[in-house]
Design an enzyme around this catalytic site. Structure first.
Site, short mmCIF file in Angstrom:
data_model
loop_
_atom_site.label_atom_id
_atom_site.label_comp_id
_atom_site.label_asym_id
_atom_site.label_seq_id
_atom_site.Cartn_x
_atom_site.Cartn_y
_atom_site.Cartn_z
N ASP A 194 0.85 -1.19 0.00
CA ASP A 194 0.00 0.00 0.00
C ASP A 194 0.89 1.25 0.00
OD1 ASP A 194 -3.22 0.51 0.91
OD2 ASP A 194 -1.84 2.20 1.08
N VAL B 293 -10.99 3.00 -3.72
CA VAL B 293 -10.62 2.50 -5.05
C VAL B 293 -11.66 1.47 -5.47
CG1 VAL B 293 -8.88 1.28 -6.40
CG2 VAL B 293 -8.15 2.91 -4.64
N ASN C 217 -13.01 -3.11 2.33
CA ASN C 217 -13.90 -1.97 2.49
C ASN C 217 -14.89 -1.95 1.33
OD1 ASN C 217 -12.50 -1.08 4.79
ND2 ASN C 217 -10.99 0.00 3.55
N HIS D 148 -10.45 -5.19 -3.48
CA HIS D 148 -9.12 -5.50 -2.95
C HIS D 148 -9.24 -5.83 -1.49
CE1 HIS D 148 -9.92 -1.20 -2.66
NE2 HIS D 148 -9.23 -1.23 -1.52
N HIS E 11 -7.16 -5.70 2.06
CA HIS E 11 -5.99 -5.19 2.79
C HIS E 11 -5.43 -6.31 3.67
CE1 HIS E 11 -6.90 -0.77 2.21
NE2 HIS E 11 -8.09 -1.28 1.97
P1 5GP Z 1 -9.73 1.41 0.06
O1 5GP Z 1 -9.79 2.73 0.80
O2 5GP Z 1 -10.43 1.50 -1.27
O3 5GP Z 1 -10.17 0.22 0.87
O4 5GP Z 1 -8.20 1.14 -0.20
C1 5GP Z 1 -7.48 1.72 -1.22
C2 5GP Z 1 -6.04 1.64 -0.83
O5 5GP Z 1 -5.25 1.86 -1.97
C3 5GP Z 1 -5.62 2.69 0.21
O6 5GP Z 1 -5.10 2.05 1.37
C4 5GP Z 1 -4.58 3.52 -0.51
O7 5GP Z 1 -3.51 3.93 0.31
C5 5GP Z 1 -4.12 2.58 -1.61
N1 5GP Z 1 -3.66 3.25 -2.81
C6 5GP Z 1 -4.25 4.29 -3.45
N2 5GP Z 1 -3.56 4.63 -4.54
C7 5GP Z 1 -2.49 3.79 -4.62
C8 5GP Z 1 -1.41 3.65 -5.54
O8 5GP Z 1 -1.29 4.37 -6.54
N3 5GP Z 1 -0.50 2.69 -5.27
C9 5GP Z 1 -0.61 1.86 -4.17
N4 5GP Z 1 0.34 0.93 -4.01
N5 5GP Z 1 -1.62 1.95 -3.29
C10 5GP Z 1 -2.55 2.91 -3.50
#
Ligand code: 5GP
Length: 113
Positions: free
Chosen positions: A29, A95, A86, A99, A101
Site C-alpha cells: 500500500d 478505489v 472496504n 481488494h 488489505h
Molecule cells: P480502500 O480505501 O479502497 O479500501 O483502499 C485503497 C487503498 O489503496 C488505500 O489504502 C490507498 O492507500 C491505496 N492506494 C491508493 N492509490 C495507490 C497507488 O497508486 N498505489 C498503491 N500501491 N496503493 C494505492
C-alpha cells in the site's frame, strides 16, 4: 476505462509487487497504516464485494487463500494479521476495484474507527 489496480497490473503505474499469479496481484500500500500493509486484488476488476457474482466464486476463494499465503510470506503468520475489505462509502472504499488489505506487524485495535 482501466481502474487504478488494472493499470498497476498492466505495469502502467509502478508499485512494489509482493506476489503475482495469473489471477491476483499483491502490492504494498502506498500509504501504509501498519508496519506491513499489502493489498491483494483480482486482476479482473470486480468493483466491490457487493457486486461479486456466483461467477466470481473461484476467484474470491483464490484471493483469500493467497492473502493468507502472502501474509505468511510477509512474516505475519505467528503474530497474526487482519484482512479487510472496504465496501462502499460507509465502508471507507476509495478505489472501486475489489481488494483485500493485509495489515500486520503491530497490535491492531478493535473495533476499527
Ligand atoms: P480502500 O480505501 O479502497 O479500501 O483502499 C485503497 C487503498 O489503496 C488505500 O489504502 C490507498 O492507500 C491505496 N492506494 C491508493 N492509490 C495507490 C497507488 O497508486 N498505489 C498503491 N500501491 N496503493 C494505492
Amino acid at each position: 476505462m482501466k481502474t487504478l489496480f488494472e493499470k498497476i497490473a498492466a505495469r502502467e503505474i509502478p508499485a512494489q509487487i509482493a506476489y503475482e499469479d495469473e489471477l491476483v496481484l499483491a502490492i504494498r500500500d502506498i500509504n501504509p497504516q501498519a508496519p506491513v500493509h499489502l493489498l491483494i486484488f483480482p486482476k479482473r476488476a470486480v468493483p466491490r464485494i457487493a457486486e461479486a457474482t456466483p461467477d466470481d466464486h473461484k476467484l474470491l476463494g483464490h484471493l483469500l487463500l493467497k492473502a493468507a499465503e502472502v501474509a505468511a510470506q510477509a512474516g505475519l503468520k505467528n503474530g497474526g494479521y487482519r484482512l479487510v475489505i472496504n465496501n462502499g462509502e460507509d465502508g471507507g472504499e476509495t478505489v472501486p476495484h475489489l481488494h483485500c488489505h493485509i495489515l500486520g506487524g503491530r497490535r491492531l485495535a478493535w473495533p476499527p474507527g
